[in-house]
Scaffold this motif. Structure first.
Motif, PDB file in Angstrom:
ATOM      1  N   MET A 174     -31.069  25.875  12.557  1.00 16.19           N
ATOM      2  CA  MET A 174     -30.742  27.040  13.364  1.00 16.19           C
ATOM      3  C   MET A 174     -31.982  27.503  14.117  1.00 16.19           C
ATOM      4  N   SER A 175     -31.761  28.086  15.310  1.00 15.09           N
ATOM      5  CA  SER A 175     -32.878  28.574  16.119  1.00 15.09           C
ATOM      6  C   SER A 175     -32.474  29.854  16.841  1.00 15.09           C
ATOM      7  N   VAL A 176     -33.438  30.423  17.562  1.00 16.45           N
ATOM      8  CA  VAL A 176     -33.139  31.601  18.365  1.00 16.45           C
ATOM      9  C   VAL A 176     -32.058  31.314  19.403  1.00 16.45           C
ATOM     10  N   ALA A 177     -31.908  30.063  19.810  1.00 15.67           N
ATOM     11  CA  ALA A 177     -30.873  29.713  20.786  1.00 15.67           C
ATOM     12  C   ALA A 177     -29.485  30.003  20.254  1.00 15.67           C
ATOM     13  N   PRO A 195     -12.549  24.062  19.010  1.00 16.42           N
ATOM     14  CA  PRO A 195     -12.786  24.028  17.559  1.00 16.42           C
ATOM     15  C   PRO A 195     -14.249  23.882  17.159  1.00 16.42           C
ATOM     16  N   GLU A 196     -15.050  23.149  17.926  1.00 11.89           N
ATOM     17  CA  GLU A 196     -16.460  23.009  17.558  1.00 11.89           C
ATOM     18  C   GLU A 196     -17.211  24.325  17.761  1.00 11.89           C
ATOM     19  N   VAL A 197     -16.878  25.031  18.827  1.00 14.84           N
ATOM     20  CA  VAL A 197     -17.508  26.331  19.064  1.00 14.84           C
ATOM     21  C   VAL A 197     -17.088  27.312  17.977  1.00 14.84           C
ATOM     22  N   GLN A 198     -15.810  27.253  17.592  1.00 15.81           N
ATOM     23  CA  GLN A 198     -15.322  28.132  16.532  1.00 15.81           C
ATOM     24  C   GLN A 198     -16.031  27.827  15.211  1.00 15.81           C
ATOM     25  N   ARG A 199     -16.146  26.550  14.909  1.00 15.71           N
ATOM     26  CA  ARG A 199     -16.827  26.138  13.672  1.00 15.71           C
ATOM     27  C   ARG A 199     -18.283  26.613  13.656  1.00 15.71           C
ATOM     28  N   TRP A 200     -18.952  26.440  14.780  1.00 17.82           N
ATOM     29  CA  TRP A 200     -20.345  26.871  14.908  1.00 17.82           C
ATOM     30  C   TRP A 200     -20.465  28.384  14.746  1.00 17.82           C
ATOM     31  N   HIS A 201     -19.557  29.131  15.386  1.00 15.69           N
ATOM     32  CA  HIS A 201     -19.637  30.586  15.246  1.00 15.69           C
ATOM     33  C   HIS A 201     -19.275  31.041  13.844  1.00 15.69           C
ATOM     34  N   ASP A 202     -18.382  30.327  13.174  1.00 18.70           N
ATOM     35  CA  ASP A 202     -18.074  30.669  11.781  1.00 18.70           C
ATOM     36  C   ASP A 202     -19.333  30.589  10.918  1.00 18.70           C
ATOM     37  N   GLN A 203     -20.206  29.629  11.217  1.00 17.41           N
ATOM     38  CA  GLN A 203     -21.474  29.525  10.479  1.00 17.41           C
ATOM     39  C   GLN A 203     -22.350  30.750  10.724  1.00 17.41           C
ATOM     40  N   LEU A 204     -22.424  31.172  11.982  1.00  8.80           N
ATOM     41  CA  LEU A 204     -23.175  32.383  12.283  1.00  8.80           C
ATOM     42  C   LEU A 204     -22.552  33.582  11.578  1.00  8.80           C
ATOM     43  N   ASN A 205     -21.234  33.611  11.565  1.00  8.98           N
ATOM     44  CA  ASN A 205     -20.528  34.765  11.009  1.00  8.98           C
ATOM     45  C   ASN A 205     -20.674  34.859   9.495  1.00  8.98           C
ATOM     46  N   ALA A 206     -21.163  33.799   8.870  1.00 11.79           N
ATOM     47  CA  ALA A 206     -21.430  33.845   7.429  1.00 11.79           C
ATOM     48  C   ALA A 206     -22.707  34.616   7.123  1.00 11.79           C
ATOM     49  N   ILE A 207     -23.476  34.939   8.171  1.00 12.60           N
ATOM     50  CA  ILE A 207     -24.740  35.662   8.008  1.00 12.60           C
ATOM     51  C   ILE A 207     -24.468  37.161   8.108  1.00 12.60           C
ATOM     52  N   GLU A 208     -24.847  37.906   7.095  1.00 13.34           N
ATOM     53  CA  GLU A 208     -24.581  39.340   7.053  1.00 13.34           C
ATOM     54  C   GLU A 208     -25.157  40.054   8.264  1.00 13.34           C
ATOM     55  N   ALA A 209     -26.384  39.712   8.638  1.00 15.03           N
ATOM     56  CA  ALA A 209     -27.028  40.387   9.770  1.00 15.03           C
ATOM     57  C   ALA A 209     -26.317  40.087  11.085  1.00 15.03           C
ATOM     58  N   ALA A 227     -29.531  41.727  15.309  1.00 13.32           N
ATOM     59  CA  ALA A 227     -29.155  40.695  14.344  1.00 13.32           C
ATOM     60  C   ALA A 227     -30.370  39.878  13.924  1.00 13.32           C
ATOM     61  N   MET A 228     -31.199  39.529  14.888  1.00 11.93           N
ATOM     62  CA  MET A 228     -32.403  38.752  14.577  1.00 11.93           C
ATOM     63  C   MET A 228     -33.348  39.545  13.689  1.00 11.93           C
ATOM     64  N   ALA A 229     -33.583  40.810  14.034  1.00  9.54           N
ATOM     65  CA  ALA A 229     -34.474  41.643  13.229  1.00  9.54           C
ATOM     66  C   ALA A 229     -33.954  41.785  11.802  1.00  9.54           C
ATOM     67  N   GLY A 230     -32.652  41.996  11.667  1.00 15.69           N
ATOM     68  CA  GLY A 230     -32.063  42.123  10.341  1.00 15.69           C
ATOM     69  C   GLY A 230     -32.140  40.833   9.543  1.00 15.69           C
ATOM     70  N   TYR A 231     -31.885  39.722  10.211  1.00 13.66           N
ATOM     71  CA  TYR A 231     -31.925  38.416   9.535  1.00 13.66           C
ATOM     72  C   TYR A 231     -33.330  38.113   9.030  1.00 13.66           C
ATOM     73  N   LEU A 232     -34.331  38.441   9.830  1.00 12.36           N
ATOM     74  CA  LEU A 232     -35.711  38.140   9.457  1.00 12.36           C
ATOM     75  C   LEU A 232     -36.288  39.152   8.472  1.00 12.36           C
ATOM     76  N   GLY A 233     -35.632  40.306   8.340  1.00 16.03           N
ATOM     77  CA  GLY A 233     -36.103  41.324   7.413  1.00 16.03           C
ATOM     78  C   GLY A 233     -37.423  41.955   7.808  1.00 16.03           C
ATOM     79  N   LEU A 234     -37.649  42.059   9.102  1.00 12.82           N
ATOM     80  CA  LEU A 234     -38.911  42.618   9.587  1.00 12.82           C
ATOM     81  C   LEU A 234     -38.943  44.140   9.444  1.00 12.82           C
TER      82      LEU A 234
END
Length: 212
Positions: free
Chosen positions: A157-160, A182-196, A16-23
């Motif tokens: 956002m960070s590697v963490a 709900p806060e964890v769900q909200r936070w993961h929904d943000q990650l889930n908006a990322i295609e990678a 996921a990290m490699a895809g997000y960064l487009g390396l």
């Protein structure tokens, strides 16, 4: 760079990290069911016989958290911050996750997804109940921390985030009670908006043929 991976939990964060960064990375699939992780040529680059492993020039980097930090560093990305205090915070969340949330969410992942995959039978109710109890305990800590924060370190956002969130795409299929937080769900929904994040693994010929 070569990234050795399998379509399992720890490699997911690296892919996921490699895809997000487009390396520019050459992906090398390691078939765990065929035992390719125990072959001498693979053990020569990762003596632990685990995935992922990143080969970057003459350096071989294993352990998924180290891999994602290296990828962010190579991309000169702010996901690995230059600020020393933020780096310490990242280390804290890496350690916390490995000892707590990932450990018990990973147990549920094993019971519901890995055991059927390798033919070890159905989930054991006692182990599921124990892991769910610990998941609730540690998810509550994460839920409280995320109140008033967009990401684990605050506004950025960070590697963490990639590390701590890696089990959550499997919450529904592995019976993790994510919807209680709900806060964890909200936070993961943000990650889930990322295609990678949603689709981290490269398309292999075998998978493409199976889906054709």
């Amino acid at each position: 760079m070569k990234l050795y991976y399998a379509e399992t939990l720890s490699p997911r964060k690296a892919c996921a990290m490699a895809g997000y960064l487009g390396l520019p990375i050459e992906y090398v699939f390691v078939d765990l069911r065929k035992g390719e992780q125990t072959r001498p040529d693979y053990l020569a680059i990762n003596p632990n016989g685990k995935v992922p492993c990143l080969v970057d020039g003459d350096k071989s980097i294993w352990e998924s958290d180290a891999v994602i930090c290296r990828l962010a560093q190579r991309a000169e990305s702010g996901l690995w911050p230059q600020n020393a205090q933020q780096q310490i915070e990242i280390m804290r969340w890496f350690s916390w996750n490995n000892q707590h949330l990932y450990r018990h969410a990973g147990s549920l992942y094993f019971e519901y997804l890995i055991k059927p995959w390798v033919g070890l039978g159905a989930p054991e109710p006692a182990k599921v109940a124990e892991a769910q109890g610990f998941f609730r305990k540690h998810a509550a800590v994460l839920n409280q921390h995320l109140k008033g924060r967009k990401w684990l370190l605050g506004h950025d956002m960070s590697v963490a985030d990639f590390s701590v969130g890696v089990t959550l795409p499997y919450a529904k299929s592995a019976a993790m009670p994510l919807d209680e937080f709900p806060e964890v769900q909200r936070w993961h929904d943000q990650l889930n908006a990322i295609e990678a994040w949603r689709n981290p693994f490269p398309v292999r010929e075998e998978r493409a043929a199976a889906n054709a």
